[in-house]
Design an enzyme around this catalytic site. Structure first.
Site, mmCIF file in Angstrom:
data_model
loop_
_atom_site.group_PDB
_atom_site.id
_atom_site.type_symbol
_atom_site.label_atom_id
_atom_site.label_comp_id
_atom_site.label_asym_id
_atom_site.label_seq_id
_atom_site.Cartn_x
_atom_site.Cartn_y
_atom_site.Cartn_z
ATOM 1 N N SER A 185 -0.701 3.981 -4.303
ATOM 2 C CA SER A 185 0.561 4.568 -4.411
ATOM 3 C C SER A 185 0.365 5.461 -5.799
ATOM 4 C CB SER A 185 1.602 3.599 -4.530
ATOM 5 O OG SER A 185 2.857 4.363 -5.068
ATOM 6 N N TYR A 245 5.419 -3.144 -8.497
ATOM 7 C CA TYR A 245 4.742 -2.768 -7.289
ATOM 8 C C TYR A 245 3.320 -1.867 -7.698
ATOM 9 C CZ TYR A 245 3.972 0.384 -3.086
ATOM 10 O OH TYR A 245 3.616 1.160 -2.130
ATOM 11 N N LYS A 261 -0.424 -2.528 -6.791
ATOM 12 C CA LYS A 261 -1.437 -1.577 -6.170
ATOM 13 C C LYS A 261 -2.587 -1.104 -7.113
ATOM 14 C CE LYS A 261 0.432 -0.795 -2.291
ATOM 15 N NZ LYS A 261 -0.342 -1.072 -1.038
#
Length: 324
Positions: free
Chosen positions: A127, A151, A155
């Site tokens: 991402s 998040y 990642k």
């Protein structure tokens, strides 16, 4: 050719499955078998002329990944994750699914490699959240990964693992940093970025949509159709040119919310635009303020990855694929 899609019940996973059912060729070879896996059992595509197996399985369970490798898939698409807003709201769940699940998968492949030399292509969906402020005008291929969300951190760690396991020869990995995918069909999810899609999707369906940020906010987008194209190209691209840096920022379109709205106006008129209601949300505004706005992804472009021309095309794709 055997393929495994983990996270196949999600939107991008479903789109990828549909494409393979209609065009059963992967990395230049005919697709013979496809396994679809998610925490909720995915639906098998209709009309596929190859073997399809579906399983409900939680990758964050320590032994789950080992079971998925029994048939030795040649290509593994690792799409499984919980989204940004949910990762931020539930710290433990985010790390369990987004990090532990990834590590268990990579370790299971390493163990299989040690047993019989198994070495699949692994396509890992990362991402643009791996980047954090302050940003240059356009983020190039040399910009530092310094995420400012849970998040993004999960990642970024996945990218490091992918590079190290590939370096050691356990598998042939490539990570693709997806732009925000818009316009997402169906009901809103828990992603903080969900409004980017809803302010187009809902008005096109004659429904009101909430805009929680200022119209001056700029962001990086690609359509679901482009996302599937990224995955398919990643499955066949020559990874020898990647060297030790196995993750790539994908091409996309950089537009402001105001430019999104004008694309909606050109597609559906003032009546649709009038369905957008401004309702500022300080929490979402704070999260969005730390997101990348623009990229210069020369490595990916040089390797043949392509995206949408502009946001008008993204709107047209949604109308063609979801509303026709």
């Amino acid at each position: 050719m055997k393929a495994l899609i983990i996270g196949a019940a999600g939107m991008v996973g479903r789109k990828l499955t549909e494409r393979l059912a209609n065009q059963p060729v992967l990395a230049g070879q005919a697709l013979d078998a496809l396994m679809l896996v998610d925490v909720i059992e995915p639906q098998a595509p209709q009309g596929a002329d190859f073997a399809v197996e579906t399983r409900a399985l939680d990758l964050s369970e320590p032994e789950a990944a080992t079971a998925l490798l029994e048939e030795r898939p040649d290509i593994i698409f690792h799409l499984a994750a919980i989204v940004s807003g949910e990762s931020e709201a539930d710290f433990e769940k985010g790390y369990r699914i987004n990090l532990d699940g990834t590590r268990y998968l990579f370790e299971a492949i390493r163990q299989a490699h040690g047993a019989d030399g198994y070495c699949p292509r692994v396509v890992f969906t990362s991402s643009i959240a791996v980047f954090g402020t302050p940003f240059p005008e356009a983020i190039g291929d040399e910009f530092l990964n310094a995420p400012l969300t849970s998040y993004g951190t999960q990642k970024a760690i996945g990218e490091l693992l992918l590079a190290d396991y590939s370096r050691r020869g356990f598998f042939d990995g490539i990570g693709i940093r997806l732009p925000t995918i818009a316009i997402r069909p169906g009901a809103p999810n828990k992603a903080a970025s969900g409004f980017f899609s809803s302010i187009i999707r809902e008005p096109l369906a004659g429904q009101e949509a909430i805009l929680p940020v200022e119209e001056s906010v700029r962001h990086w987008f690609a359509s679901p159709r482009a996302a599937v194209g990224f995955l398919l190209h990643a499955a066949e691209v020559d990874t020898t040119s990647l060297g030790a840096r196995r993750s790539l920022s994908m091409p996309g379109v950089s537009v402001t919310i105001a430019e999104e709205i004008e694309a909606l106006r050109r597609a559906a008129g003032d009546k649709a635009v009038a369905l957008i209601r401004r309702e500022p949300d300080p929490t979402i505004m704070k999260i969005v303020a730390g997101w990348p706005q623009n990229f210069d992804p020369q490595r990916a472009i040089g390797l043949g990855f392509t995206a949408d021309r502009d946001f008008d095309e993204i709107v047209r794709i949604h109308i063609e694929d979801e509303l026709s």
